[in-house]
Design a protein around this motif. Structure first.
Motif, PDB file in Angstrom:
ATOM      1  N   TYR A   5       0.823  -1.221   0.000  1.00  0.00           N
ATOM      2  CA  TYR A   5       0.000   0.000   0.000  1.00  0.00           C
ATOM      3  C   TYR A   5       0.851   1.263   0.000  1.00  0.00           C
ATOM      4  O   TYR A   5       0.352   2.332   0.322  1.00  0.00           O
ATOM      5  N   HIS A   6       2.130   1.135  -0.287  1.00  0.00           N
ATOM      6  CA  HIS A   6       3.006   2.310  -0.230  1.00  0.00           C
ATOM      7  C   HIS A   6       3.779   2.399  -1.543  1.00  0.00           C
ATOM      8  O   HIS A   6       4.849   1.808  -1.692  1.00  0.00           O
ATOM      9  N   THR A   7       3.197   3.116  -2.501  1.00  0.00           N
ATOM     10  CA  THR A   7       3.765   3.214  -3.846  1.00  0.00           C
ATOM     11  C   THR A   7       3.733   4.661  -4.314  1.00  0.00           C
ATOM     12  O   THR A   7       2.669   5.294  -4.318  1.00  0.00           O
ATOM     13  N   SER A  37       0.748   8.636  -3.314  1.00  0.00           N
ATOM     14  CA  SER A  37       1.554   9.827  -3.599  1.00  0.00           C
ATOM     15  C   SER A  37       1.600  10.733  -2.379  1.00  0.00           C
ATOM     16  O   SER A  37       0.658  10.765  -1.582  1.00  0.00           O
ATOM     17  N   HIS A  38       2.684  11.486  -2.239  1.00  0.00           N
ATOM     18  CA  HIS A  38       2.776  12.459  -1.145  1.00  0.00           C
ATOM     19  C   HIS A  38       1.707  13.531  -1.342  1.00  0.00           C
ATOM     20  O   HIS A  38       1.710  14.239  -2.353  1.00  0.00           O
ATOM     21  N   ALA A  39       0.800  13.633  -0.371  1.00  0.00           N
ATOM     22  CA  ALA A  39      -0.262  14.641  -0.456  1.00  0.00           C
ATOM     23  C   ALA A  39       0.349  16.033  -0.375  1.00  0.00           C
ATOM     24  O   ALA A  39       1.376  16.225   0.287  1.00  0.00           O
ATOM     25  N   LEU A  87      -3.182   8.147  -0.369  1.00  0.00           N
ATOM     26  CA  LEU A  87      -2.229   9.255  -0.257  1.00  0.00           C
ATOM     27  C   LEU A  87      -1.367   9.028   0.980  1.00  0.00           C
ATOM     28  O   LEU A  87      -1.844   8.443   1.962  1.00  0.00           O
ATOM     29  N   GLU A  88      -0.122   9.474   0.920  1.00  0.00           N
ATOM     30  CA  GLU A  88       0.715   9.538   2.125  1.00  0.00           C
ATOM     31  C   GLU A  88       0.639  10.989   2.606  1.00  0.00           C
ATOM     32  O   GLU A  88       1.095  11.903   1.925  1.00  0.00           O
ATOM     33  N   ILE A  89       0.022  11.170   3.777  1.00  0.00           N
ATOM     34  CA  ILE A  89      -0.279  12.523   4.246  1.00  0.00           C
ATOM     35  C   ILE A  89       0.638  12.884   5.408  1.00  0.00           C
ATOM     36  O   ILE A  89       0.771  12.131   6.371  1.00  0.00           O
ATOM     37  N   GLY A 113      -0.372   7.912   7.270  1.00  0.00           N
ATOM     38  CA  GLY A 113       0.029   9.107   8.016  1.00  0.00           C
ATOM     39  C   GLY A 113       1.516   9.023   8.311  1.00  0.00           C
ATOM     40  O   GLY A 113       1.981   7.994   8.807  1.00  0.00           O
ATOM     41  N   SER A 114       2.274  10.070   7.990  1.00  0.00           N
ATOM     42  CA  SER A 114       3.730  10.024   8.154  1.00  0.00           C
ATOM     43  C   SER A 114       4.274  11.322   8.735  1.00  0.00           C
ATOM     44  O   SER A 114       3.772  12.399   8.436  1.00  0.00           O
ATOM     45  N   VAL A 115       5.335  11.165   9.524  1.00  0.00           N
ATOM     46  CA  VAL A 115       6.119  12.329   9.951  1.00  0.00           C
ATOM     47  C   VAL A 115       7.435  12.289   9.188  1.00  0.00           C
ATOM     48  O   VAL A 115       8.149  11.287   9.226  1.00  0.00           O
ATOM     49  N   HIS A 116       7.732  13.347   8.447  1.00  0.00           N
ATOM     50  CA  HIS A 116       9.036  13.480   7.792  1.00  0.00           C
ATOM     51  C   HIS A 116       9.825  14.652   8.375  1.00  0.00           C
ATOM     52  O   HIS A 116      11.034  14.689   8.278  1.00  0.00           O
ATOM     53  N   TYR A 117       9.095  15.623   8.964  1.00  0.00           N
ATOM     54  CA  TYR A 117       9.741  16.878   9.384  1.00  0.00           C
ATOM     55  C   TYR A 117       9.802  17.022  10.898  1.00  0.00           C
ATOM     56  O   TYR A 117       8.872  16.638  11.609  1.00  0.00           O
ATOM     57  N   GLY A 170       3.161   5.406   8.726  1.00  0.00           N
ATOM     58  CA  GLY A 170       4.350   5.261   7.875  1.00  0.00           C
ATOM     59  C   GLY A 170       5.643   5.168   8.668  1.00  0.00           C
ATOM     60  O   GLY A 170       5.791   5.792   9.726  1.00  0.00           O
ATOM     61  N   HIS A 171       6.584   4.369   8.124  1.00  0.00           N
ATOM     62  CA  HIS A 171       7.972   4.249   8.609  1.00  0.00           C
ATOM     63  C   HIS A 171       8.204   4.766  10.034  1.00  0.00           C
ATOM     64  O   HIS A 171       8.761   5.846  10.227  1.00  0.00           O
ATOM     65  N   PHE A 172       7.831   3.932  11.014  1.00  0.00           N
ATOM     66  CA  PHE A 172       7.774   4.325  12.430  1.00  0.00           C
ATOM     67  C   PHE A 172       9.042   5.032  12.926  1.00  0.00           C
ATOM     68  O   PHE A 172       8.964   6.076  13.557  1.00  0.00           O
ATOM     69  N   ALA A 245       6.463  -1.543   0.577  1.00  0.00           N
ATOM     70  CA  ALA A 245       7.637  -1.385  -0.286  1.00  0.00           C
ATOM     71  C   ALA A 245       8.143   0.061  -0.266  1.00  0.00           C
ATOM     72  O   ALA A 245       9.333   0.293  -0.444  1.00  0.00           O
ATOM     73  N   ASP A 246       7.266   1.034  -0.047  1.00  0.00           N
ATOM     74  CA  ASP A 246       7.625   2.452  -0.191  1.00  0.00           C
ATOM     75  C   ASP A 246       8.402   2.634  -1.497  1.00  0.00           C
ATOM     76  O   ASP A 246       9.464   3.263  -1.534  1.00  0.00           O
ATOM     77  N   ALA A 247       7.860   2.049  -2.580  1.00  0.00           N
ATOM     78  CA  ALA A 247       8.553   2.025  -3.866  1.00  0.00           C
ATOM     79  C   ALA A 247       8.475   3.377  -4.555  1.00  0.00           C
ATOM     80  O   ALA A 247       7.430   4.025  -4.568  1.00  0.00           O
TER      81      ALA A 247
HETATM   82 ZN   LIG Z   1       7.354   8.743   3.786  1.00  0.00          ZN
END
Ligand SMILES: [Zn+2]
Ligand SMILES: [Zn+2]
Length: 289
Positions: A5-7, A37-39, A87-89, A113-117, A170-172, A245-247
């Motif tokens: 589910y991560h493409t 896709s990244h929202a 969406l990856e939000i 749901g993801s934290v990147h920042y 997403g990616h804990f 996969a986070d492909a």
């Molecule tokens: Zn991410």
């Protein structure tokens, strides 16, 4: 049953069109493929979907959904595959959070749901998964220590979990991306207590935590996200898992993913998991690992 589910695709920072990603997934034996896709965040980001292309993205994934459904053109040629629109939000306080309703009109099949920042000491937010050089210069400019970075990261992850509005976390431990060599901090008691606080926020919630293989297939990381110690705590907290996969390119769905998935399966079993959760025909169900 192979599901992912991560493409990403070229609507955001992926390297190939969605149709190419779908063909690669089918070749790799996937039966379910979710696009994520990244929202868009409010301010334009080079790695995110542009807001004006949101409906075009949704239309393209829906077109693929039909083409790969039984009787569709691609399904007739290659066999069917369930395609899902997601969406990856990002958790980006003040601008974007998964539960803010901004994408309700798209009728998504699922969301991540993801934290990147992070923004330790109130600095300008910077991405924990930036390339090492960029990350190092942002860290230096912030005046913060690496310990303050992971604490801020897990504070944000906890806030994201409590805020809700998404299906898959997403990616804990993405905050480890630039620390796979252990040069920034140790996975010690202080680190794990910050991480476990986020784990405990998951208790009693219907949130699926991904074992993310993107670091292994894209950046030669030695292990998936999250670490075994965190996985064990997730299992104790009753949090279901899925493999992701986070492909970002068709190769990320190829043989390098097989090796990463094998390790993910071993780690999940070592952590005490016996099943993974998959979204199929609109329902989340458990399947043996
Ligand atoms: Zn991410
Ligand atoms: Zn992603």
């Amino acid at each position: 049953m192979r599901a992912n589910y991560h493409t990403h695709c070229d609507f955001c920072d992926g390297k190939a069109p969605a149709a190419e990603m779908a063909r690669a997934a089918k070749e790799a034996g996937f039966e379910i493929l979710g696009f994520s896709s990244h929202a868009p965040i409010v301010q334009p980001m080079p790695w995110a979907l542009r807001p004006e292309r949101l409906s075009e993205y949704a239309a393209e994934i829906r077109r693929l959904k039909e083409a790969w459904a039984p009787g569709g053109a691609d399904a007739r040629a290659h066999g069917s595959m369930e395609i899902l629109l997601g969406l990856e939000i990002d958790w980006f306080p003040g601008e974007r959070r998964p539960g803010d309703g901004a994408f309700d009109g798209l009728a998504l099949d699922f969301s991540i749901g993801s934290v990147h920042y992070v923004a330790p000491r109130g600095c300008t937010p910077f991405a924990v998964d930036a390339h090492r050089e960029g990350f190092d210069s942002c860290l230096a400019a912030s005046g913060a220590t690496a310990r303050e970075v992971y604490r801020d990261y897990y504070r944000r992850l906890s806030a994201l979990i409590v805020s809700g509005g998404f299906d898959i976390l997403g990616h804990f431990d993405l905050v480890q991306k630039n620390n796979m060599d252990g040069s920034l901090f140790e996975e010690d008691e202080d680190y794990l207590s910050a991480a476990f606080e986020a784990v405990h926020c998951l208790e009693g919630r219907d949130c699926v935590v991904e074992i993310n293989l993107g670091g292994m297939t894209r950046h030669a990381a030695p292990r998936p996200y999250p670490s075994l110690a965190i996985l064990r705590e997730l299992n104790r907290a009753g949090a279901p898992i899925c493999f992701s996969a986070d492909a970002h390119s068709p190769e990320n769905l190829g043989p390098s993913l097989d090796a990463a998935e094998k390790m993910a399966r071993e780690l999940a079993l070592a952590a005490g998991y016996r099943s993974i959760r998959i979204l199929k025909d609109g329902e989340w169900i458990d399947r043996g690992i």
